[in-house]
Design a protein around this motif. Sequence first.
Motif, short mmCIF file in Angstrom:
data_model
loop_
_atom_site.label_atom_id
_atom_site.label_comp_id
_atom_site.label_asym_id
_atom_site.label_seq_id
_atom_site.Cartn_x
_atom_site.Cartn_y
_atom_site.Cartn_z
N LEU A 99 32.20 35.41 43.77
CA LEU A 99 32.53 34.80 42.40
C LEU A 99 33.84 35.42 42.00
CD1 LEU A 99 28.85 34.45 41.09
CD2 LEU A 99 30.24 32.59 41.53
N GLY A 100 33.61 36.80 41.91
CA GLY A 100 34.78 37.37 41.23
C GLY A 100 36.02 37.24 41.94
N ALA A 101 36.05 37.54 43.25
CA ALA A 101 37.34 37.25 44.06
C ALA A 101 37.79 35.77 43.89
CB ALA A 101 37.21 37.43 45.36
N THR A 102 37.09 34.71 43.74
CA THR A 102 37.57 33.28 43.37
C THR A 102 37.99 33.37 42.09
OG1 THR A 102 35.71 32.68 45.06
CG2 THR A 102 36.95 31.09 43.59
N ALA A 103 37.22 33.71 41.06
CA ALA A 103 37.74 33.72 39.68
C ALA A 103 39.08 34.44 39.61
CB ALA A 103 36.56 34.29 38.77
N ALA A 104 39.27 35.61 40.13
CA ALA A 104 40.64 36.11 39.79
C ALA A 104 41.51 35.47 40.84
CB ALA A 104 40.31 37.89 40.74
N GLU A 105 41.51 35.01 41.54
CA GLU A 105 42.50 34.11 42.28
C GLU A 105 43.11 33.06 41.50
OE1 GLU A 105 45.34 32.78 45.13
OE2 GLU A 105 44.30 34.87 45.25
N ALA A 106 42.01 32.39 40.83
CA ALA A 106 42.05 31.04 39.94
C ALA A 106 42.81 31.57 38.59
CB ALA A 106 40.83 30.39 39.58
N ALA A 107 42.53 32.54 37.94
CA ALA A 107 43.19 33.13 37.05
C ALA A 107 44.71 33.45 37.49
CB ALA A 107 42.40 34.40 36.57
N GLU A 108 44.87 34.27 38.65
CA GLU A 108 46.04 34.54 38.89
C GLU A 108 46.93 33.30 39.15
OE1 GLU A 108 48.05 36.99 42.50
OE2 GLU A 108 46.08 37.67 41.85
N ARG A 109 46.64 32.36 39.28
CA ARG A 109 47.50 31.04 39.53
C ARG A 109 47.47 30.21 38.25
NH1 ARG A 109 48.78 30.32 44.43
NH2 ARG A 109 48.11 31.59 46.03
N GLY A 110 47.14 30.82 37.19
CA GLY A 110 47.11 30.25 35.81
C GLY A 110 46.19 29.22 35.37
N LEU A 111 45.02 29.23 36.31
CA LEU A 111 43.94 28.25 35.93
C LEU A 111 43.06 28.86 34.97
CD1 LEU A 111 43.20 27.11 39.45
CD2 LEU A 111 44.13 25.60 37.78
N ASN A 112 42.62 28.09 33.99
CA ASN A 112 41.40 28.65 33.13
C ASN A 112 40.35 28.44 33.94
OD1 ASN A 112 42.87 27.95 30.68
ND2 ASN A 112 42.72 25.93 31.03
N VAL A 113 39.39 29.73 33.82
CA VAL A 113 38.42 30.08 34.74
C VAL A 113 37.00 29.68 33.92
CG1 VAL A 113 37.07 31.67 36.09
CG2 VAL A 113 39.43 31.43 36.04
N TRP A 114 35.96 29.03 34.29
CA TRP A 114 34.68 28.81 33.92
C TRP A 114 33.84 29.41 35.11
CZ3 TRP A 114 32.52 25.47 29.67
CH2 TRP A 114 33.69 24.98 28.98
#
Length: 379
Positions: A99-114
């Motif tokens: 969960l943490g790794a996927t959320a971090a990758e999404a955030a790094e790409r500028g996506l809002n994360v839920w």
Amino acid sequence: MRGEGIDRARFLGGAAAVGIAGVAGSFAAGRARAVEEPAPRRGRPGDGVTHRGVMYEVGSGESPATGWHAGRMRADMRAIRDDLHANTVSVFGDGVERLGATAAEAAERGLNVWLQPRLGDRPEREILDHLAETGEHAERLRRQGADVHLSVGCEFVLYVPGIVPGADALERIKNLLAGTYDPELTQRRLTAFIARAAKVGRSVFHGRLTYGAAHEDQVDWDLFDIVSVNYYSYFARKADHVAELTPYLRHRKPVAITECGTCTYVGAPAAGGMGWDVVDYEKGEIKGNLVRSERTQAAYISDVLDVFESMNLYASLIYHFVMPDAQHRPGDPLHDLDMASYSLTKTLKDDPEDPDSDWHWEPKESFHAVARHYGRRQG
């Protein structure tokens, strides 16, 4: 959950078919403290949806063939941003590191994360500890500047033992369908656990908090910053969707659709949350004489997205991006399990007869429809 014989799609029918709305009011004592950042926008006429996104399950294990894989996940996040034109991804599942790794990758790409942990069929203490660890990951991302929301869980009546009788999720769904449970006791237990989860979430995460409720669940929304509903209703007229969703606005908080979608065959939208129930899971075969229709799925999703935009809802999160264990078998409708999938993509194995074969996904018509919608709205 996949390793335990039930996945998210099979949960959907339980929630839709057995809702316990109206049997008892919410009575959780106390109120959670306010978040430490500005409240999310409720939406003004003409604004449309703020968070346009898709759900992404982290899966089980770390195998390219059967579960979560870092390289595949990174490619998927790129596709969600660049091809689907989403600005948000809802990362859900169990396994705090995944969960943490996927959320971090999404955030790094500028996506809002839920971020939403879903550890099911485990003791309550383990579920709450899993939530706390996930919330700590979410808080670290938030402090680094990412736009992060935390959902304390999803439809606890199905996932959490002890709320409804049953040794596992399948037994609980059977008891709910058969009516062999006490509705008032179930509501009291559900309300109490939601309150405990909200307290844990607040203790580790200081951003926007919510809970993924089944449609018509009775929830004390004063505990949360955002009203969230998993929505699978079907109406021929868009106005009827508006009428059904309008009561959620009375809480005077932003309203998020934290799940929505339908399966990939003619008639699937009318089946609502029971659309998945067309598979003989022992045989791995489709029941009945279904007609595959990507157009049906695309049309339904397009319609409800228009509804959510017209209501200026806070978020629309489509269930979901990819479903690896629902293989698409072109020319073999009996074994085309993708017909029972809510995914925007279809999974094709390199060797359809090898359960451990690698696979890839291809976009369905619904993927392209959502990409057009999000692309126009994102501008």
